[in-house]
Design a protein around this motif. Structure first.
Motif, PDB file in Angstrom:
ATOM      1  N   ARG A 182       0.831  -1.218   0.000  1.00 13.17           N
ATOM      2  CA  ARG A 182       0.000   0.000   0.000  1.00 13.17           C
ATOM      3  C   ARG A 182       0.857   1.257   0.000  1.00 13.17           C
ATOM      4  N   GLU A 227      -4.237  10.288  -3.658  1.00  9.44           N
ATOM      5  CA  GLU A 227      -5.476  10.680  -2.971  1.00  9.44           C
ATOM      6  C   GLU A 227      -6.278   9.464  -2.530  1.00  9.44           C
ATOM      7  N   ARG A 228      -6.442   8.515  -3.467  1.00 11.18           N
ATOM      8  CA  ARG A 228      -7.258   7.334  -3.146  1.00 11.18           C
ATOM      9  C   ARG A 228      -6.571   6.080  -3.655  1.00 11.18           C
ATOM     10  N   VAL A 229      -6.506   5.065  -2.808  1.00 11.36           N
ATOM     11  CA  VAL A 229      -5.993   3.765  -3.245  1.00 11.36           C
ATOM     12  C   VAL A 229      -7.055   2.724  -2.930  1.00 11.36           C
ATOM     13  N   MET A 230      -6.991   1.610  -3.648  1.00 12.88           N
ATOM     14  CA  MET A 230      -7.954   0.556  -3.331  1.00 12.88           C
ATOM     15  C   MET A 230      -7.314  -0.817  -3.413  1.00 12.88           C
ATOM     16  N   ILE A 274      -3.648   2.816  -7.369  1.00 12.29           N
ATOM     17  CA  ILE A 274      -4.118   4.182  -7.214  1.00 12.29           C
ATOM     18  C   ILE A 274      -5.403   4.335  -8.012  1.00 12.29           C
ATOM     19  N   VAL A 275      -6.472   4.726  -7.348  1.00 12.66           N
ATOM     20  CA  VAL A 275      -7.774   4.848  -7.997  1.00 12.66           C
ATOM     21  C   VAL A 275      -7.724   5.919  -9.085  1.00 12.66           C
ATOM     22  N   GLY A 329     -11.918   2.992 -10.942  1.00  7.20           N
ATOM     23  CA  GLY A 329     -12.400   4.291 -10.482  1.00  7.20           C
ATOM     24  C   GLY A 329     -12.815   5.209 -11.599  1.00  7.20           C
TER      25      GLY A 329
END
Length: 220
Positions: free
Chosen positions: A33, A186-189, A208-209, A220
DNA sequence: GAGGAGATCGTCT
DNA sequence: GACGATCTCCTCT
């Protein structure tokens, strides 16, 4: 909207602190992550090639049926059983090299697979290494095939088993290393891993989204 | 754009 | 001898 990757200068890459052995001396879920957004940098002579890590997968060693270390130590996977922060490069499907980094203390064979990069320096050289002719008008679709996939990114950075297997990625003397330039996604999934037949349901793939350079279908 | 199949060879059993 | 943490090309829609 698709945008071309932001380019970094060689000076910026040299300024960015290298990731330490302690960074990798943790479980691969955390490392996988936290590697998102970091820089993977290759020195080729006087030139630097670099990509931002946008996709990884965690492999949980001898507890993970999908991991190379599941069956124990072999001549191929011995690097995984060594100290953290070392490159484990293997050859697959008769065509491709894949790059992993060892995690956890010596004796624990866990690792993170690098699956995709967003090229940020030396894009033309990386494209040439892939047999692609880039141009200023290259589309995102043309750029993303440079390094969206484990085999592609290895080819783009000239990563081979002979050259890089068991290389210490935390050493200042290494021509392949990881660095942190302060970028934070900003956003990871987390999603299931790709291309495996065992333990397929576990969400151990991190991306990374919304990033255009993630392999497979866009997230995303 | 999506899906399927072949290529190709090191590693393991 | 079988399999594989993939990629590319080809066909179909």
């Amino acid at each position: 909207m698709n945008v071309a990757p932001a380019q970094l200068t060689a000076a910026k890459l040299r300024e960015a602190p290298r990731l330490s052995r302690e960074f990798f001396n943790r479980d691969p879920v955390t490392v996988g992550r936290e590697l998102l957004g970091k820089l993977l940098i290759r020195r080729e002579g006087r030139q630097l090639l670099a990509g931002r890590v946008v996709e990884t997968e965690a492999y949980l060693g001898q507890a993970d049926p999908a991991a190379h270390a599941y069956g124990g130590r072999t001549t191929r996977n011995f690097v995984l059983f060594g100290p953290p922060g070392h490159a484990y490069v293997y050859f697959i499907y008769g065509n491709h090299f894949c790059l992993n980094v060892s995690c956890m203390p010596e004796g624990v064979a866990e690792c993170v697979l690098f699956r995709a990069l967003e090229p940020v320096c030396g894009v033309e050289a990386m494209a040439r290494a892939r047999g692609i002719q880039p141009s200023p008008s290259s589309s995102i679709a043309q750029l993303r095939i440079i390094s969206s996939g484990p085999g592609r990114m290895s080819q783009a950075l000239g990563i081979t088993r002979e050259r890089d297997n068991n290389k210490d990625l935390t050493s200042r003397a290494s021509d392949l290393w990881l660095a942190d330039d302060g970028f934070y996604p900003e956003r990871v999934m987390a999603t299931p891993r790709i291309g495996i037949t065992k333990a397929v349901e576990r969400p151990l793939r991190f991306a990374i989204v919304g990033n255009d350079y993630v392999s497979g279908k866009k997230i995303g």
